[in-house]
Design a protein around this motif. Structure first.
Motif, PDB file in Angstrom:
ATOM      1  N   CYS A   1      -4.735   5.459  10.903  1.00 15.07           N
ATOM      2  CA  CYS A   1      -5.967   5.085  10.216  1.00 15.07           C
ATOM      3  C   CYS A   1      -5.974   5.807   8.873  1.00 15.07           C
ATOM      4  O   CYS A   1      -6.073   7.033   8.825  1.00 15.07           O
ATOM      5  N   LEU A   2      -5.839   5.065   7.815  1.00 13.89           N
ATOM      6  CA  LEU A   2      -5.771   5.635   6.475  1.00 13.89           C
ATOM      7  C   LEU A   2      -7.180   5.941   5.964  1.00 13.89           C
ATOM      8  O   LEU A   2      -8.121   5.211   6.283  1.00 13.89           O
TER       9      LEU A   2
ATOM     10  N   CYS B   1      -4.495  11.692   7.484  1.00 12.38           N
ATOM     11  CA  CYS B   1      -4.584  10.435   8.198  1.00 12.38           C
ATOM     12  C   CYS B   1      -4.608  10.733   9.687  1.00 12.38           C
ATOM     13  O   CYS B   1      -4.031  11.712  10.140  1.00 12.38           O
TER      14      CYS B   1
ATOM     15  N   ALA C   1     -10.313   6.024   3.457  1.00 14.58           N
ATOM     16  CA  ALA C   1     -10.821   5.101   2.435  1.00 14.58           C
ATOM     17  C   ALA C   1     -10.636   5.735   1.070  1.00 14.58           C
ATOM     18  O   ALA C   1     -10.843   6.927   0.896  1.00 14.58           O
ATOM     19  N   ARG C   2     -10.206   4.926   0.130  1.00 11.29           N
ATOM     20  CA  ARG C   2     -10.031   5.415  -1.235  1.00 11.29           C
ATOM     21  C   ARG C   2     -11.009   4.681  -2.131  1.00 11.29           C
ATOM     22  O   ARG C   2     -11.155   3.479  -2.044  1.00 11.29           O
TER      23      ARG C   2
ATOM     24  N   CYS D   1      -7.362   0.613   7.548  1.00 11.96           N
ATOM     25  CA  CYS D   1      -8.275   1.340   6.677  1.00 11.96           C
ATOM     26  C   CYS D   1      -9.622   0.642   6.785  1.00 11.96           C
ATOM     27  O   CYS D   1      -9.710  -0.568   6.528  1.00 11.96           O
ATOM     28  N   LYS D   2     -10.625   1.373   7.189  1.00 11.51           N
ATOM     29  CA  LYS D   2     -11.972   0.820   7.387  1.00 11.51           C
ATOM     30  C   LYS D   2     -11.958  -0.378   8.330  1.00 11.51           C
ATOM     31  O   LYS D   2     -12.630  -1.374   8.113  1.00 11.51           O
TER      32      LYS D   2
ATOM     33  N   ASP E   1       0.856  -1.180   0.000  1.00  9.61           N
ATOM     34  CA  ASP E   1       0.000   0.000   0.000  1.00  9.61           C
ATOM     35  C   ASP E   1       0.899   1.239   0.000  1.00  9.61           C
ATOM     36  O   ASP E   1       1.589   1.509   0.992  1.00  9.61           O
TER      37      ASP E   1
ATOM     38  N   CYS F   1      -9.818   3.186  15.504  1.00 11.90           N
ATOM     39  CA  CYS F   1     -10.363   3.364  14.146  1.00 11.90           C
ATOM     40  C   CYS F   1     -11.689   2.664  13.976  1.00 11.90           C
ATOM     41  O   CYS F   1     -11.908   1.613  14.430  1.00 11.90           O
TER      42      CYS F   1
END
Length: 170
Positions: free
Chosen positions: A132-133, A158, A135-136, A105-106, A13, A170
């Motif tokens: 916590c990234l 972030c 969402a893309r 992420c999520k 990632d 998260c």
């Protein structure tokens, strides 16, 4: 010298890697890039799927290349192991890392599977730094040339927290 551990088992990632490099640079730390090839119980090193080995090598090369451009010192390590949690904890202690960098992420683990991330929260003896990234999502197919342009790493907003043995925020 201060060290930060960036563990990896699967799923390269670029945003997580860029965040790890940024954090290491800002804290003037060496990034210990730990690629872990997890083997099943009775599997030998010779029977590991070639794509796992290739992804590990790709991860190490990508992070090392990006780190060189960013001016961040890295120590790449690749290891074959049966227990990812035990290996991460052992290496963090052996390398005297100040913290382990984790990404979600999520609610799902990034660079590491979610089970390993959750177990690290329960059994960490050194500080964890969780990012916590965002969402893309892409809602339409893009031409390949535009996909390459948009895939270039860039900083995103972030949320990063330092945690010690409590559940994920998260």
């Amino acid at each position: 010298m201060r060290r930060l551990l960036l563990p990896f088992t699967y799923g390269i990632d670029t945003l997580a890697i860029e965040q790890a490099l940024w954090f290491a640079k800002e804290s003037r730390a060496t990034l210990v890039v730990f690629s872990l090839i997890v083997m099943r119980e009775k599997q030998s090193r010779n029977n590991v799927r070639a794509e796992y080995i290739q992804q590990s090598k790709d991860f190490l090369v990508y992070v090392s290349t990006r780190a060189r451009r960013a001016g961040v010192a890295v120590e790449p390590i690749e290891l074959y192991a049966r227990n990812s949690l035990q290996s991460i904890r052992a290496l963090a202690g052996e390398m005297e890392c100040a913290a382990i960098l984790l990404f979600e992420c999520k609610g799902k683990g990034v660079l590491l599977d979610s089970v390993t991330v959750k177990h690290l929260f329960l059994h960490a003896d050194i500080p964890l730094i969780l990012t916590c990234l965002p969402a893309r999502s892409v809602r339409w197919p893009l031409p390949s040339w535009l996909s390459r342009v948009l895939a270039r790493p860039r900083m995103a907003v972030c949320e990063t927290v330092q945690v010690h043995n409590f559940s994920s925020p998260c």
